[in-house]
Design a protein around this motif. Structure first.
Motif, PDB file in Angstrom:
ATOM      1  N   LEU A  25      15.431  -6.558  42.757  1.00 54.30           N
ATOM      2  CA  LEU A  25      16.490  -6.780  43.750  1.00 54.30           C
ATOM      3  C   LEU A  25      17.588  -7.681  43.205  1.00 54.30           C
ATOM      4  N   THR A  26      17.188  -8.698  42.444  1.00 53.81           N
ATOM      5  CA  THR A  26      18.171  -9.603  41.841  1.00 53.81           C
ATOM      6  C   THR A  26      19.068  -8.847  40.867  1.00 53.81           C
ATOM      7  N   ALA A  27      18.463  -7.982  40.046  1.00 51.18           N
ATOM      8  CA  ALA A  27      19.252  -7.183  39.100  1.00 51.18           C
ATOM      9  C   ALA A  27      20.244  -6.297  39.849  1.00 51.18           C
ATOM     10  N   GLN A  28      19.795  -5.654  40.912  1.00 50.74           N
ATOM     11  CA  GLN A  28      20.683  -4.781  41.692  1.00 50.74           C
ATOM     12  C   GLN A  28      21.829  -5.580  42.327  1.00 50.74           C
ATOM     13  N   GLU A  29      21.505  -6.735  42.901  1.00 51.19           N
ATOM     14  CA  GLU A  29      22.538  -7.562  43.543  1.00 51.19           C
ATOM     15  C   GLU A  29      23.569  -8.052  42.532  1.00 51.19           C
ATOM     16  N   LEU A  30      23.090  -8.492  41.360  1.00 52.77           N
ATOM     17  CA  LEU A  30      24.025  -8.956  40.322  1.00 52.77           C
ATOM     18  C   LEU A  30      24.941  -7.819  39.884  1.00 52.77           C
ATOM     19  N   ALA A  31      24.386  -6.646  39.680  1.00 49.47           N
ATOM     20  CA  ALA A  31      25.200  -5.506  39.244  1.00 49.47           C
ATOM     21  C   ALA A  31      26.232  -5.139  40.301  1.00 49.47           C
ATOM     22  N   ARG A  32      25.823  -5.140  41.564  1.00 52.98           N
ATOM     23  CA  ARG A  32      26.774  -4.822  42.646  1.00 52.98           C
ATOM     24  C   ARG A  32      27.886  -5.854  42.739  1.00 52.98           C
ATOM     25  N   ALA A  33      27.571  -7.099  42.379  1.00 52.46           N
ATOM     26  CA  ALA A  33      28.580  -8.167  42.420  1.00 52.46           C
ATOM     27  C   ALA A  33      29.434  -8.199  41.148  1.00 52.46           C
ATOM     28  N   GLY A  34      29.176  -7.278  40.215  1.00 49.32           N
ATOM     29  CA  GLY A  34      29.953  -7.233  38.987  1.00 49.32           C
ATOM     30  C   GLY A  34      29.479  -8.212  37.927  1.00 49.32           C
ATOM     31  N   GLU A  35      28.298  -8.775  38.123  1.00 46.20           N
ATOM     32  CA  GLU A  35      27.750  -9.728  37.151  1.00 46.20           C
ATOM     33  C   GLU A  35      26.728  -9.041  36.264  1.00 46.20           C
ATOM     34  N   ASP A  36      26.318  -9.740  35.218  1.00 46.43           N
ATOM     35  CA  ASP A  36      25.381  -9.178  34.241  1.00 46.43           C
ATOM     36  C   ASP A  36      23.949  -9.205  34.786  1.00 46.43           C
ATOM     37  N   PRO A  37      23.333  -8.021  34.974  1.00 45.84           N
ATOM     38  CA  PRO A  37      21.968  -7.966  35.507  1.00 45.84           C
ATOM     39  C   PRO A  37      20.891  -7.944  34.425  1.00 45.84           C
ATOM     40  N   SER A  38      21.260  -8.217  33.170  1.00 39.95           N
ATOM     41  CA  SER A  38      20.341  -8.016  32.047  1.00 39.95           C
ATOM     42  C   SER A  38      19.030  -8.784  32.159  1.00 39.95           C
ATOM     43  N   VAL A  39      19.092 -10.066  32.486  1.00 41.02           N
ATOM     44  CA  VAL A  39      17.867 -10.874  32.494  1.00 41.02           C
ATOM     45  C   VAL A  39      16.878 -10.395  33.562  1.00 41.02           C
ATOM     46  N   PRO A  40      17.282 -10.275  34.831  1.00 33.64           N
ATOM     47  CA  PRO A  40      16.299  -9.795  35.803  1.00 33.64           C
ATOM     48  C   PRO A  40      15.861  -8.348  35.536  1.00 33.64           C
ATOM     49  N   ARG A  41      16.742  -7.562  34.959  1.00 34.42           N
ATOM     50  CA  ARG A  41      16.360  -6.177  34.618  1.00 34.42           C
ATOM     51  C   ARG A  41      15.274  -6.164  33.557  1.00 34.42           C
ATOM     52  N   VAL A  42      15.427  -6.987  32.533  1.00 33.96           N
ATOM     53  CA  VAL A  42      14.407  -7.086  31.479  1.00 33.96           C
ATOM     54  C   VAL A  42      13.099  -7.621  32.059  1.00 33.96           C
TER      55      VAL A  42
END
Length: 194
Positions: A25-42
């Motif tokens: 969820l954190t990765a999705q929220e960061l991506a939607r906000a235009g931020e880098d979701p790399s860490v939570p995605r990994v």
């Protein structure tokens, strides 16, 4: 000592589910906000890998060292189903650009299969008593394919490669559930006598 390791491996899969959901969820929220979701995605991908490896490892240890038990088989099967349904539900219902979304039909097959098995086992247990849970090769193949689908989705790879993997996982899962259901019915008939 090895038996304790088996329990830790099995229970770890279930305990990791909420950590996966938070990371996803954190990765999705960061991506939607235009931020880098790399860490939570990994982190989410790593948790999928860890859950898959612990599934394979606990089964291998139990067979290799002749530690398989009926209660262990039941708890392992329940842990597998909880993880699979939770992760498939996440990848189906989570909206965002980070992961490859799974189609609703796949969730329906996974959830439906597990619901049928749960109801079937419950009815047979009420009618005939405890059943022997025996893990078979097709069940392991279904789990490996399922974790392949989950890993593919977690990596955010294209749907064109995911579709054959989903069809294979769904087909083997339905076949496996059918065989387990027939096994349970045969055990029930055997317990009821001639």
């Amino acid at each position: 000592m090895l038996r304790a390791i088996l329990w830790v491996l099995t229970l770890a899969r279930v305990v990791l589910i909420p950590f996966f959901v938070v990371a996803g969820l954190t990765a999705q929220e960061l991506a939607r906000a235009g931020e880098d979701p790399s860490v939570p995605r990994v982190v989410a991908l790593g948790l999928v890998v860890v859950m898959g490896v612990t599934d394979l490892l606990d089964g291998w240890i139990a067979r290799r060292f002749d530690l398989a038990s009926q209660i262990g088989a039941v708890v392992d099967a329940v842990a597998d189903k909880l993880v699979q349904v939770a992760l498939v539900a996440f990848f189906t219902l989570s909206v965002g650009p980070v992961f490859t979304a799974l189609p609703l039909w796949f969730l329906v097959i996974v959830f439906g299969r597990d619901l049928v098995l749960l109801v079937g086992v419950s009815v047979l247990r009420l009618r005939y008593g405890p059943l022997q849970v025996v893990h078979r090769g097709h069940g392991r193949i279904a789990s490996v394919l399922m974790f392949g689908v989950l890993g593919w989705s977690a990596l955010g790879l294209p749907m064109w490669g995911l579709l054959p993997l989903m069809l294979g996982a769904a087909g083997v899962s339905v076949y496996s559930a059918t065989i387990y259901a027939l096994d349970g019915a045969a055990q029930g008939r055997a317990m009821s006598g001639p």
